[in-house]
Write a protein that holds these residues in place. Structure first.
Motif, mmCIF file in Angstrom:
data_model
loop_
_atom_site.group_PDB
_atom_site.id
_atom_site.type_symbol
_atom_site.label_atom_id
_atom_site.label_comp_id
_atom_site.label_asym_id
_atom_site.label_seq_id
_atom_site.Cartn_x
_atom_site.Cartn_y
_atom_site.Cartn_z
ATOM 1 N N VAL A 103 35.225 0.563 33.139
ATOM 2 C CA VAL A 103 34.316 0.559 31.992
ATOM 3 C C VAL A 103 34.715 -0.503 30.964
ATOM 4 C CG1 VAL A 103 33.514 1.917 30.028
ATOM 5 C CG2 VAL A 103 33.635 2.951 32.285
ATOM 6 N N LEU A 104 36.006 -0.732 30.854
ATOM 7 C CA LEU A 104 36.480 -1.676 29.837
ATOM 8 C C LEU A 104 36.347 -3.117 30.302
ATOM 9 C CD1 LEU A 104 39.693 -0.078 28.330
ATOM 10 C CD2 LEU A 104 37.363 -0.082 27.440
ATOM 11 N N GLU A 105 36.222 -3.291 31.602
ATOM 12 C CA GLU A 105 36.472 -4.592 32.202
ATOM 13 C C GLU A 105 35.664 -5.753 31.642
ATOM 14 O OE1 GLU A 105 36.740 -4.417 36.485
ATOM 15 O OE2 GLU A 105 38.846 -4.788 36.111
ATOM 16 N N ASP A 106 34.399 -5.511 31.358
ATOM 17 C CA ASP A 106 33.615 -6.642 30.893
ATOM 18 C C ASP A 106 32.757 -6.300 29.687
ATOM 19 O OD1 ASP A 106 30.647 -6.036 32.318
ATOM 20 O OD2 ASP A 106 32.408 -5.056 33.129
ATOM 21 N N GLY A 107 32.506 -7.321 28.900
ATOM 22 C CA GLY A 107 31.601 -7.164 27.777
ATOM 23 C C GLY A 107 30.182 -7.227 28.287
ATOM 24 N N ARG A 108 29.256 -7.625 27.428
ATOM 25 C CA ARG A 108 27.885 -7.683 27.931
ATOM 26 C C ARG A 108 27.653 -9.002 28.625
ATOM 27 N NH1 ARG A 108 23.799 -7.162 23.232
ATOM 28 N NH2 ARG A 108 25.297 -5.790 22.245
ATOM 29 N N LYS B 60 17.530 11.066 23.667
ATOM 30 C CA LYS B 60 17.084 11.500 22.345
ATOM 31 C C LYS B 60 17.762 10.676 21.241
ATOM 32 C CE LYS B 60 17.204 15.705 19.473
ATOM 33 N NZ LYS B 60 18.568 15.532 18.867
ATOM 34 N N ASP B 61 19.000 10.326 21.474
ATOM 35 C CA ASP B 61 19.735 9.543 20.482
ATOM 36 C C ASP B 61 19.396 8.058 20.555
ATOM 37 O OD1 ASP B 61 20.908 11.868 19.679
ATOM 38 O OD2 ASP B 61 22.855 11.489 20.602
ATOM 39 N N GLY B 62 18.574 7.691 21.523
ATOM 40 C CA GLY B 62 18.134 6.300 21.593
ATOM 41 C C GLY B 62 19.065 5.377 22.350
ATOM 42 N N TYR B 63 20.004 5.944 23.112
ATOM 43 C CA TYR B 63 20.939 5.119 23.868
ATOM 44 C C TYR B 63 20.395 4.760 25.245
ATOM 45 C CZ TYR B 63 24.328 6.560 20.350
ATOM 46 O OH TYR B 63 24.992 6.795 19.178
ATOM 47 N N LEU B 64 19.525 5.642 25.758
ATOM 48 C CA LEU B 64 18.931 5.408 27.078
ATOM 49 C C LEU B 64 17.419 5.484 26.964
ATOM 50 C CD1 LEU B 64 21.143 7.664 29.427
ATOM 51 C CD2 LEU B 64 21.328 5.193 29.063
ATOM 52 N N GLY B 85 22.081 1.487 22.771
ATOM 53 C CA GLY B 85 23.095 2.031 23.672
ATOM 54 C C GLY B 85 24.176 1.005 23.974
ATOM 55 N N ARG B 86 23.746 -0.242 24.111
ATOM 56 C CA ARG B 86 24.693 -1.314 24.390
ATOM 57 C C ARG B 86 25.657 -1.507 23.219
ATOM 58 N NH1 ARG B 86 24.158 -4.609 28.871
ATOM 59 N NH2 ARG B 86 21.994 -4.160 29.402
ATOM 60 N N ASP B 87 25.113 -1.420 22.049
ATOM 61 C CA ASP B 87 25.968 -1.533 20.865
ATOM 62 C C ASP B 87 26.996 -0.403 20.837
ATOM 63 O OD1 ASP B 87 24.613 -3.753 20.104
ATOM 64 O OD2 ASP B 87 23.343 -2.750 18.626
ATOM 65 N N ALA B 88 26.503 0.816 21.096
ATOM 66 C CA ALA B 88 27.397 1.973 21.095
ATOM 67 C C ALA B 88 28.475 1.822 22.164
ATOM 68 C CB ALA B 88 26.609 3.251 21.327
ATOM 69 N N LEU B 89 28.071 1.311 23.300
ATOM 70 C CA LEU B 89 29.030 1.121 24.392
ATOM 71 C C LEU B 89 30.106 0.117 24.017
ATOM 72 C CD1 LEU B 89 29.971 1.627 27.288
ATOM 73 C CD2 LEU B 89 28.288 -0.061 28.065
ATOM 74 N N ASP B 90 29.671 -0.997 23.436
ATOM 75 C CA ASP B 90 30.635 -2.018 23.022
ATOM 76 C C ASP B 90 31.604 -1.468 21.986
ATOM 77 O OD1 ASP B 90 29.563 -3.843 24.717
ATOM 78 O OD2 ASP B 90 28.300 -4.826 23.230
ATOM 79 N N LYS B 91 31.052 -0.751 21.047
ATOM 80 C CA LYS B 91 31.882 -0.156 19.998
ATOM 81 C C LYS B 91 32.886 0.814 20.623
ATOM 82 C CE LYS B 91 31.069 2.629 16.003
ATOM 83 N NZ LYS B 91 30.029 3.644 15.750
ATOM 84 N N SER B 92 32.404 1.626 21.537
ATOM 85 C CA SER B 92 33.274 2.589 22.197
ATOM 86 C C SER B 92 34.364 1.884 22.985
ATOM 87 C CB SER B 92 32.464 3.486 23.132
ATOM 88 O OG SER B 92 31.530 4.259 22.406
#
Lengths: 108, 108
Positions: A103-108, B60-64, B85-92
């Motif tokens: 999951v960490l491996e790549d950015g967007r 519902k949260d707008g991630y998917l 969702g992409r933003d949330a993923l990057d942040k996570s």
DNA sequence: TAACCGATATCGGTTAATGATATCGCAAAC
DNA sequence: GTTTGCGATATCATTAACCGATATCGGTTA
């Protein structure tokens, strides 16, 4: 109005707590209130109602051992990792590595 | 007698699910039953009673976002990650990196 | 149009986190 | 030696979440 941390990260953090605690207990003796402070430094407010039962559980399961010590007039229960705890930590490390790396491996 | 996965890892896994799902949904459209299989490959049996509400929540949260598609005569709800969702993923990702790196860094 | 089936939805039971509150036990003060 | 202060720990009722068994959905095919 204080923005709560993303619930996703909160979930992650809660699931990670036991491992986090074991890790610190493998470095040096730790106690409840200290752990709570440490977790706050990472940005998460974890209740004592979570911390202490978690420590008790880890002790009951044989991952931690407890020594009560008196520090500046207060009793503290210090916890140190056991051999069994160390094994569990190592095992967890491997699995977490496997799960997280991808999951960490790549950015967007 | 089947040995259940260590409860510590189970907790970790549960906390990690949302992020894991977002990650896969950022690669390609995914659907519930597929996710469940994917998680099983990692050694964890996650109930549909967990999977589907989780997907609904992320939507519902707008991630998917969801597209229903028919595959070999069956309806499937495919989910794709949104910009949010992409933003949330990057942040996570960043936060998880911070949290996990320390613990993974050294063996005994 | 009826039966099939993979996928999805839902429900009651059970377990876990919460945080506010109570309690503990030592030490310093008087 | 009794009282008060205090950091740390323990606990309790409430709230939320996972569970897995079961029901349902809706195209497709015969």
């Amino acid at each position: 109005m204080i923005m709560k941390p993303d619930s996703m990260l909160k979930d992650f953090f809660l699931g990670f707590i036991k491992i986090h605690i074991l890790y610190h207990a493998s470095k040096e003796p730790i106690y409840g209130a200290e752990i709570q402070k440490e977790l706050r430094r990472h940005g998460y407010q974890i209740s004592p109602g979570t911390i202490y039962p978690t420590l008790h559980r880890l002790k009951k399961d044989g991952y931690l051992e407890q020594q009560s010590r008196v520090v500046s007039g207060k009793v503290r229960n210090y916890y140190t990792i056991t051999e069994r705890g160390r094994d569990a930590l190592d095992k967890s490390r491997n699995k977490i590595q496997e799960l997280v790396t991808e999951v960490l491996e790549d950015g967007r």
